[in-house]
Motif scaffolding. Structure first.
Motif, PDB file in Angstrom:
ATOM      1  N   GLU A 117       0.844  -1.196   0.000  1.00  0.00           N
ATOM      2  CA  GLU A 117       0.000   0.000   0.000  1.00  0.00           C
ATOM      3  C   GLU A 117       0.880   1.247   0.000  1.00  0.00           C
ATOM      4  N   PRO A 118       0.388   2.377  -0.512  1.00  0.00           N
ATOM      5  CA  PRO A 118       1.180   3.619  -0.516  1.00  0.00           C
ATOM      6  C   PRO A 118       1.762   3.989   0.851  1.00  0.00           C
ATOM      7  N   ASP A 119       1.033   3.722   1.947  1.00  0.00           N
ATOM      8  CA  ASP A 119       1.552   4.035   3.287  1.00  0.00           C
ATOM      9  C   ASP A 119       2.819   3.246   3.616  1.00  0.00           C
ATOM     10  N   GLY A 120       3.000   2.100   2.973  1.00  0.00           N
ATOM     11  CA  GLY A 120       4.159   1.249   3.244  1.00  0.00           C
ATOM     12  C   GLY A 120       5.418   1.656   2.495  1.00  0.00           C
ATOM     13  N   ILE A 121       5.294   2.668   1.625  1.00  0.00           N
ATOM     14  CA  ILE A 121       6.460   3.122   0.844  1.00  0.00           C
ATOM     15  C   ILE A 121       6.599   4.644   0.898  1.00  0.00           C
ATOM     16  N   GLU A 122       6.061   5.242   1.956  1.00  0.00           N
ATOM     17  CA  GLU A 122       6.135   6.705   2.098  1.00  0.00           C
ATOM     18  C   GLU A 122       7.555   7.209   2.238  1.00  0.00           C
ATOM     19  N   THR A 123       8.389   6.510   3.026  1.00  0.00           N
ATOM     20  CA  THR A 123       9.759   6.976   3.234  1.00  0.00           C
ATOM     21  C   THR A 123      10.695   6.321   2.215  1.00  0.00           C
ATOM     22  N   ASP A 124      11.806   6.995   1.944  1.00  0.00           N
ATOM     23  CA  ASP A 124      12.797   6.436   1.031  1.00  0.00           C
ATOM     24  C   ASP A 124      13.376   5.138   1.576  1.00  0.00           C
ATOM     25  N   ASP A 125      13.540   5.050   2.903  1.00  0.00           N
ATOM     26  CA  ASP A 125      14.072   3.816   3.495  1.00  0.00           C
ATOM     27  C   ASP A 125      13.113   2.646   3.288  1.00  0.00           C
ATOM     28  N   ASP A 126      11.800   2.883   3.454  1.00  0.00           N
ATOM     29  CA  ASP A 126      10.814   1.819   3.232  1.00  0.00           C
ATOM     30  C   ASP A 126      10.850   1.358   1.776  1.00  0.00           C
ATOM     31  N   LEU A 127      10.854   2.299   0.851  1.00  0.00           N
ATOM     32  CA  LEU A 127      10.890   1.971  -0.570  1.00  0.00           C
ATOM     33  C   LEU A 127      12.175   1.212  -0.911  1.00  0.00           C
ATOM     34  N   LYS A 128      13.292   1.680  -0.369  1.00  0.00           N
ATOM     35  CA  LYS A 128      14.587   1.033  -0.624  1.00  0.00           C
ATOM     36  C   LYS A 128      14.582  -0.412  -0.131  1.00  0.00           C
ATOM     37  N   ASP A 129      14.002  -0.657   1.039  1.00  0.00           N
ATOM     38  CA  ASP A 129      13.932  -2.022   1.573  1.00  0.00           C
ATOM     39  C   ASP A 129      13.190  -2.954   0.607  1.00  0.00           C
ATOM     40  N   TRP A 130      12.068  -2.475   0.051  1.00  0.00           N
ATOM     41  CA  TRP A 130      11.298  -3.295  -0.887  1.00  0.00           C
ATOM     42  C   TRP A 130      12.061  -3.528  -2.188  1.00  0.00           C
ATOM     43  N   VAL A 131      12.689  -2.483  -2.699  1.00  0.00           N
ATOM     44  CA  VAL A 131      13.456  -2.619  -3.948  1.00  0.00           C
ATOM     45  C   VAL A 131      14.620  -3.591  -3.739  1.00  0.00           C
ATOM     46  N   GLU A 132      15.304  -3.476  -2.615  1.00  0.00           N
ATOM     47  CA  GLU A 132      16.432  -4.375  -2.352  1.00  0.00           C
ATOM     48  C   GLU A 132      15.983  -5.818  -2.172  1.00  0.00           C
ATOM     49  N   MET A 133      14.832  -6.024  -1.534  1.00  0.00           N
ATOM     50  CA  MET A 133      14.315  -7.385  -1.385  1.00  0.00           C
ATOM     51  C   MET A 133      13.997  -7.974  -2.763  1.00  0.00           C
ATOM     52  N   ALA A 134      13.376  -7.180  -3.614  1.00  0.00           N
ATOM     53  CA  ALA A 134      13.049  -7.640  -4.968  1.00  0.00           C
ATOM     54  C   ALA A 134      14.325  -7.897  -5.774  1.00  0.00           C
ATOM     55  N   ARG A 135      15.302  -7.013  -5.659  1.00  0.00           N
ATOM     56  CA  ARG A 135      16.571  -7.184  -6.396  1.00  0.00           C
ATOM     57  C   ARG A 135      17.286  -8.463  -5.988  1.00  0.00           C
ATOM     58  N   ALA A 136      17.243  -8.804  -4.696  1.00  0.00           N
ATOM     59  CA  ALA A 136      17.906 -10.020  -4.221  1.00  0.00           C
ATOM     60  C   ALA A 136      17.359 -11.250  -4.951  1.00  0.00           C
ATOM     61  N   TYR A 137      16.086 -11.237  -5.253  1.00  0.00           N
ATOM     62  CA  TYR A 137      15.474 -12.362  -5.965  1.00  0.00           C
ATOM     63  C   TYR A 137      15.665 -12.238  -7.482  1.00  0.00           C
ATOM     64  N   VAL A 138      15.276 -11.113  -8.042  1.00  0.00           N
ATOM     65  CA  VAL A 138      15.224 -10.956  -9.500  1.00  0.00           C
ATOM     66  C   VAL A 138      16.616 -10.973 -10.140  1.00  0.00           C
ATOM     67  N   CYS A 139      17.600 -10.401  -9.487  1.00  0.00           N
ATOM     68  CA  CYS A 139      18.946 -10.369 -10.078  1.00  0.00           C
ATOM     69  C   CYS A 139      19.588 -11.754 -10.128  1.00  0.00           C
ATOM     70  N   ALA A 140      19.035 -12.710  -9.379  1.00  0.00           N
ATOM     71  CA  ALA A 140      19.543 -14.087  -9.419  1.00  0.00           C
ATOM     72  C   ALA A 140      18.865 -14.920 -10.510  1.00  0.00           C
ATOM     73  N   LEU A 141      17.811 -14.380 -11.133  1.00  0.00           N
ATOM     74  CA  LEU A 141      17.110 -15.101 -12.196  1.00  0.00           C
ATOM     75  C   LEU A 141      17.894 -15.029 -13.503  1.00  0.00           C
ATOM     76  N   PRO A 142      17.760 -16.059 -14.343  1.00  0.00           N
ATOM     77  CA  PRO A 142      18.412 -15.978 -15.651  1.00  0.00           C
ATOM     78  C   PRO A 142      17.718 -14.929 -16.514  1.00  0.00           C
ATOM     79  N   PRO A 143      18.468 -14.270 -17.403  1.00  0.00           N
ATOM     80  CA  PRO A 143      17.841 -13.274 -18.282  1.00  0.00           C
ATOM     81  C   PRO A 143      16.782 -13.926 -19.164  1.00  0.00           C
ATOM     82  N   LYS A 144      15.724 -13.184 -19.422  1.00  0.00           N
ATOM     83  CA  LYS A 144      14.680 -13.660 -20.337  1.00  0.00           C
ATOM     84  C   LYS A 144      15.089 -13.295 -21.752  1.00  0.00           C
ATOM     85  N   ALA A 145      14.839 -14.209 -22.666  1.00  0.00           N
ATOM     86  CA  ALA A 145      15.122 -13.921 -24.072  1.00  0.00           C
ATOM     87  C   ALA A 145      14.105 -12.907 -24.571  1.00  0.00           C
TER      88      ALA A 145
END
Length: 124
Positions: free
Chosen positions: A83-111
């Motif tokens: 929800e928007p309230d969960g990403i109001e601060t830059d630190d909150d948004l950064k935590d979510w982006v970093e969590m997603a990056r930890a997973y997605v950057c380990a995936l093989p590239p899509k053709a």
């Protein structure tokens, strides 16, 4: 969230993902950030959708303002809606982006998919 707030969230998110390999694409009624063809996060008027993977899903769901992503009524495993309230601060948004990056950057590239010819144009 207003269009201005939506634009600001896109800019805030883009600033956290400085890679040249990141592509922005309109999808899911918002702006998605893709890494090597895999969706990382999607910014929309409804907040943020983050691809965290099944292994991090339980941890992600324990955070405030987070829920399982269900765009069609059925759950999308590994995708979390914030929800928007969960990403109001830059630190909150950064935590979510970093969590997603930890997973997605380990995936093989899509053709890359071949581009379809536009309707009304005959093949030459």
């Amino acid at each position: 969230m207003s269009d201005l707030m939506d634009t600001v969230l896109i800019e805030r998110t883009r600033a956290l993902i400085p890679d040249d390999t990141v592509e922005q694409k309109r999808m899911f009624g918002g702006t998605c950030f893709m890494v090597n063809g895999n969706m990382l996060v999607c910014v929309s008027k409804r907040g943020l959708m983050a691809r965290v993977g099944a292994d991090q899903e339980e941890e992600a769901l324990s955070k405030p303002h987070a829920s399982q992503c269900r765009p069609t009524g059925r759950p999308m495993p590994g995708f979390i809606r914030i929800e928007p309230d969960g990403i109001e601060t830059d630190d909150d948004l950064k935590d979510w982006v970093e969590m997603a990056r930890a997973y997605v950057c380990a995936l093989p590239p899509k053709a890359a998919k071949p581009k379809k010819a536009k309707a009304g144009k005959a093949a030459q």
